[in-house]
Design a protein around this motif. Structure first.
Motif, PDB file in Angstrom:
ATOM      1  N   SER A  29      29.328  50.409  20.899  1.00 28.04           N
ATOM      2  CA  SER A  29      28.883  50.219  22.566  1.00 28.04           C
ATOM      3  C   SER A  29      29.350  48.269  22.028  1.00 28.04           C
ATOM      4  N   VAL A  30      29.876  47.883  21.213  1.00 27.15           N
ATOM      5  CA  VAL A  30      30.559  46.577  21.316  1.00 27.15           C
ATOM      6  C   VAL A  30      31.556  46.222  22.385  1.00 27.15           C
ATOM      7  N   PRO A  31      32.035  46.985  21.428  1.00 21.70           N
ATOM      8  CA  PRO A  31      33.784  47.300  22.651  1.00 21.70           C
ATOM      9  C   PRO A  31      33.955  47.231  24.047  1.00 21.70           C
ATOM     10  N   ALA A  32      32.258  48.101  24.369  1.00 19.50           N
ATOM     11  CA  ALA A  32      32.413  48.502  25.484  1.00 19.50           C
ATOM     12  C   ALA A  32      31.842  47.266  26.710  1.00 19.50           C
ATOM     13  N   ARG A  33      30.673  46.524  25.963  1.00 20.04           N
ATOM     14  CA  ARG A  33      29.794  45.308  26.590  1.00 20.04           C
ATOM     15  C   ARG A  33      31.419  44.168  26.474  1.00 20.04           C
ATOM     16  N   SER A  34      32.401  44.471  25.479  1.00 20.08           N
ATOM     17  CA  SER A  34      33.305  43.449  25.227  1.00 20.08           C
ATOM     18  C   SER A  34      34.403  43.760  26.516  1.00 20.08           C
ATOM     19  N   LEU A  35      34.510  45.090  26.743  1.00 21.26           N
ATOM     20  CA  LEU A  35      35.294  45.220  27.655  1.00 21.26           C
ATOM     21  C   LEU A  35      34.515  45.248  29.746  1.00 21.26           C
ATOM     22  N   ILE A  36      33.962  45.769  29.554  1.00 24.82           N
ATOM     23  CA  ILE A  36      33.314  44.552  31.126  1.00 24.82           C
ATOM     24  C   ILE A  36      33.047  43.757  31.094  1.00 24.82           C
ATOM     25  N   ALA A  37      32.819  42.625  29.845  1.00 24.11           N
ATOM     26  CA  ALA A  37      32.542  41.347  29.883  1.00 24.11           C
ATOM     27  C   ALA A  37      33.864  40.458  30.135  1.00 24.11           C
ATOM     28  N   ARG A  38      35.564  41.408  29.544  1.00 22.21           N
ATOM     29  CA  ARG A  38      37.333  40.709  30.100  1.00 22.21           C
ATOM     30  C   ARG A  38      37.372  41.105  31.231  1.00 22.21           C
ATOM     31  N   ILE A  39      36.604  42.501  32.041  1.00 20.76           N
ATOM     32  CA  ILE A  39      36.646  42.799  33.546  1.00 20.76           C
ATOM     33  C   ILE A  39      36.208  41.614  34.503  1.00 20.76           C
ATOM     34  N   SER A  40      35.176  41.354  34.308  1.00 20.09           N
ATOM     35  CA  SER A  40      34.383  40.777  34.682  1.00 20.09           C
ATOM     36  C   SER A  40      34.905  39.538  34.540  1.00 20.09           C
ATOM     37  N   SER A  41      35.260  38.237  33.788  1.00 19.87           N
ATOM     38  CA  SER A  41      36.052  37.621  33.838  1.00 19.87           C
ATOM     39  C   SER A  41      37.415  37.081  34.379  1.00 19.87           C
ATOM     40  N   ALA A  42      38.140  38.468  34.225  1.00 16.67           N
ATOM     41  CA  ALA A  42      39.238  38.412  34.979  1.00 16.67           C
ATOM     42  C   ALA A  42      39.168  38.367  36.637  1.00 16.67           C
ATOM     43  N   ALA A  43      38.055  39.128  36.490  1.00 14.43           N
ATOM     44  CA  ALA A  43      37.999  39.669  38.024  1.00 14.43           C
ATOM     45  C   ALA A  43      37.217  37.640  38.744  1.00 14.43           C
ATOM     46  N   ILE A  44      36.521  37.721  38.100  1.00 12.08           N
ATOM     47  CA  ILE A  44      35.899  35.456  38.603  1.00 12.08           C
ATOM     48  C   ILE A  44      37.117  35.359  38.491  1.00 12.08           C
ATOM     49  N   ALA A  45      37.693  35.424  37.278  1.00 15.41           N
ATOM     50  CA  ALA A  45      39.068  33.891  37.540  1.00 15.41           C
ATOM     51  C   ALA A  45      40.443  34.641  39.096  1.00 15.41           C
ATOM     52  N   LEU A  46      40.745  35.559  39.114  1.00 18.09           N
ATOM     53  CA  LEU A  46      41.447  36.178  39.940  1.00 18.09           C
ATOM     54  C   LEU A  46      40.619  35.703  41.520  1.00 18.09           C
ATOM     55  N   ALA A  47      39.294  35.760  41.323  1.00 16.42           N
ATOM     56  CA  ALA A  47      38.253  35.075  42.562  1.00 16.42           C
ATOM     57  C   ALA A  47      38.030  34.263  43.444  1.00 16.42           C
ATOM     58  N   VAL A  48      38.167  32.948  42.151  1.00 19.30           N
ATOM     59  CA  VAL A  48      38.274  31.615  42.155  1.00 19.30           C
ATOM     60  C   VAL A  48      39.811  31.710  42.733  1.00 19.30           C
ATOM     61  N   VAL A  49      40.433  32.399  42.550  1.00 18.45           N
ATOM     62  CA  VAL A  49      42.157  31.474  43.079  1.00 18.45           C
ATOM     63  C   VAL A  49      42.294  32.126  44.300  1.00 18.45           C
ATOM     64  N   LEU A  50      42.357  33.046  44.362  1.00 18.17           N
ATOM     65  CA  LEU A  50      42.643  34.017  45.714  1.00 18.17           C
ATOM     66  C   LEU A  50      41.686  33.913  46.661  1.00 18.17           C
ATOM     67  N   VAL A  51      40.234  33.902  46.577  1.00 11.75           N
ATOM     68  CA  VAL A  51      39.080  33.828  47.334  1.00 11.75           C
ATOM     69  C   VAL A  51      38.251  32.276  47.600  1.00 11.75           C
ATOM     70  N   VAL A  52      37.430  32.276  46.549  1.00  4.39           N
ATOM     71  CA  VAL A  52      37.362  30.428  46.812  1.00  4.39           C
ATOM     72  C   VAL A  52      37.947  29.541  46.975  1.00  4.39           C
ATOM     73  N   LEU A  53      39.186  29.190  46.599  1.00  6.72           N
ATOM     74  CA  LEU A  53      39.716  28.035  46.451  1.00  6.72           C
ATOM     75  C   LEU A  53      39.931  28.309  48.009  1.00  6.72           C
ATOM     76  N   PRO A  54      40.831  29.342  48.763  1.00  2.09           N
ATOM     77  CA  PRO A  54      40.956  29.158  49.816  1.00  2.09           C
ATOM     78  C   PRO A  54      40.187  29.020  50.413  1.00  2.09           C
ATOM     79  N   LEU A  55      38.821  29.753  51.076  1.00  3.02           N
ATOM     80  CA  LEU A  55      37.747  29.643  51.883  1.00  3.02           C
ATOM     81  C   LEU A  55      37.071  28.545  51.267  1.00  3.02           C
ATOM     82  N   GLY A  56      37.605  28.166  50.667  1.00  5.37           N
ATOM     83  CA  GLY A  56      36.860  26.457  50.734  1.00  5.37           C
ATOM     84  C   GLY A  56      37.620  25.388  50.864  1.00  5.37           C
ATOM     85  N   SER A  57      39.307  25.963  51.146  1.00  2.00           N
ATOM     86  CA  SER A  57      39.971  24.604  52.207  1.00  2.00           C
ATOM     87  C   SER A  57      39.631  25.058  53.808  1.00  2.00           C
TER      88      SER A  57
END
Length: 348
Positions: A29-57
């Motif tokens: 269970s711990v690695p599964a939760r850790s994997l989801i957390a890592r995926i969500s962190s990566a998705a959030i980082a990409l969204a900030v760079v590729l969506v949030v900043l351009p959309l804010g601009s």
């Protein structure tokens, strides 16, 4: 003693089994939760760079050229946000998911009207079919365009990036139209107009702005009513100077209209509906996007999905022009797709 010992011996395997099960579950269970957390962190980082900043601009698009460029990919921002929200929900990052959901609402709000059909009763008159198409000057697939125009049988056709080669290729089509206007150029800003409807006025002109490209102005009489028509192809905004040229030319072109008559403004605007410059054109010419109620289909580049392109070829019409149909045509060898509009213009 035997009874007690036996009881202890009987309970011992149960205790050991319980401990053993906990030990087996924890590593899974711990690695599964850790994997989801890592995926969500990566998705959030990409969204900030590729969506949030351009959309804010885009909030500063009216002041800065680069910010205006960012406005054109609004559909892509919306599509990109959906999986990010789902990943955040899966990772139980509720606040982050809510923040992205609010951003999704902000990004998609201007698109709603494109899926709301006109509730007015259409006038009882025959539709006039208009076509606009940037053929791409280097495109050699002439037969595709000729076949398309032959099958669609438009009443009025505006074609862009026309040179001598394209004039020769379109000879068969142009001969079937009694009214033809050519403006041939060896750059990407030649154009022509074919019409089955007589025009009372026709003019190829340039606005008195920097690097102005030619446009065609025509006045028709349809169902006893004067209709002003303008076919345009301003500069591609790849630099601050060309963006300024496009904006100034669009502003000047809107002044060509008599706002007391029916109006049709069409062409390759090099501009999407999400730019504040587009809204300035709508306000100045007192027109609306004919695509409203018919969805958002890209006209450039030629990929056949909303995610695969942007909408820069338009029909804009005044409120007294009813849009019976609006659609984007097939791939014809160009990086643009043709746009077809069936318009109703009543005598009232």
């Amino acid at each position: 003693m035997r009874l007690i010992q036996t009881g202890i011996e009987a309970e011992t395997p149960i205790y050991e089994t319980h401990v053993s099960m906990n030990k087996e579950q924890t590593p899974r269970s711990v690695p599964a939760r850790s994997l989801i957390a890592r995926i969500s962190s990566a998705a959030i980082a990409l969204a900030v760079v590729l969506v949030v900043l351009p959309l804010g601009s885009t909030l500063f698009a009216g002041r800065f050229w680069a910010c205006d460029l960012a406005t054109h990919f609004r559909v892509q921002y919306v599509v990109a946000l959906i999986p990010v929200i789902l990943v955040c929900l899966l990772a139980k990052r509720w606040k982050t998911a809510l923040a992205f959901l609010a951003l999704l609402g902000f990004a998609s709000m201007p698109m709603i009207k494109y899926y709301m059909p006109d509730q007015r009763q259409p006038p009882a008159v025959e539709a006039v079919r208009f076509v606009t198409f940037n053929v791409k000057r280097s495109n050699d697939e002439f037969s595709r365009a000729v076949t398309f125009l032959r099958e669609e049988k438009p009443d009025v056709v505006a074609l862009f990036e026309i040179d001598e080669r394209w004039k020769s290729a379109l000879a068969e089509i142009s001969e079937s139209y009694p009214y033809v206007q050519w403006e041939l150029r060896e750059d990407n800003f030649g154009l022509c107009l074919f019409s089955r409807i007589p025009w009372s006025e026709i003019e190829v002109f340039r606005t008195e702005t920097i690097r102005s490209r030619p446009s065609i102005f025509a006045q028709f009489e349809i169902n006893g009513r004067p209709v002003q028509y303008l076919a345009i192809h301003p500069a591609t905004p790849l630099t601050p100077e060309s963006a300024r040229s496009r904006n100034e030319q669009l502003s000047a072109l809107t002044k060509r209209f008599d706002l007391s008559t029916a109006r049709i403004l069409t062409g390759d605007f090099n501009l999407t509906p999400w730019s504040p410059v587009f809204h300035d054109v709508l306000a100045a010419a007192e027109v609306r996007d004919a695509a409203c109620g018919f969805g958002i289909d890209p006209t450039w580049y030629q990929l056949p999905t909303p995610v695969g392109g942007i909408k820069i070829d338009h029909f804009l019409v005044s409120d007294d022009v009813f849009v019976l149909d609006h659609r984007v045509g097939p791939y014809l060898g160009s990086d643009h797709r043709p746009v077809v509009a069936d318009l109703l213009i009543s005598s009232e």
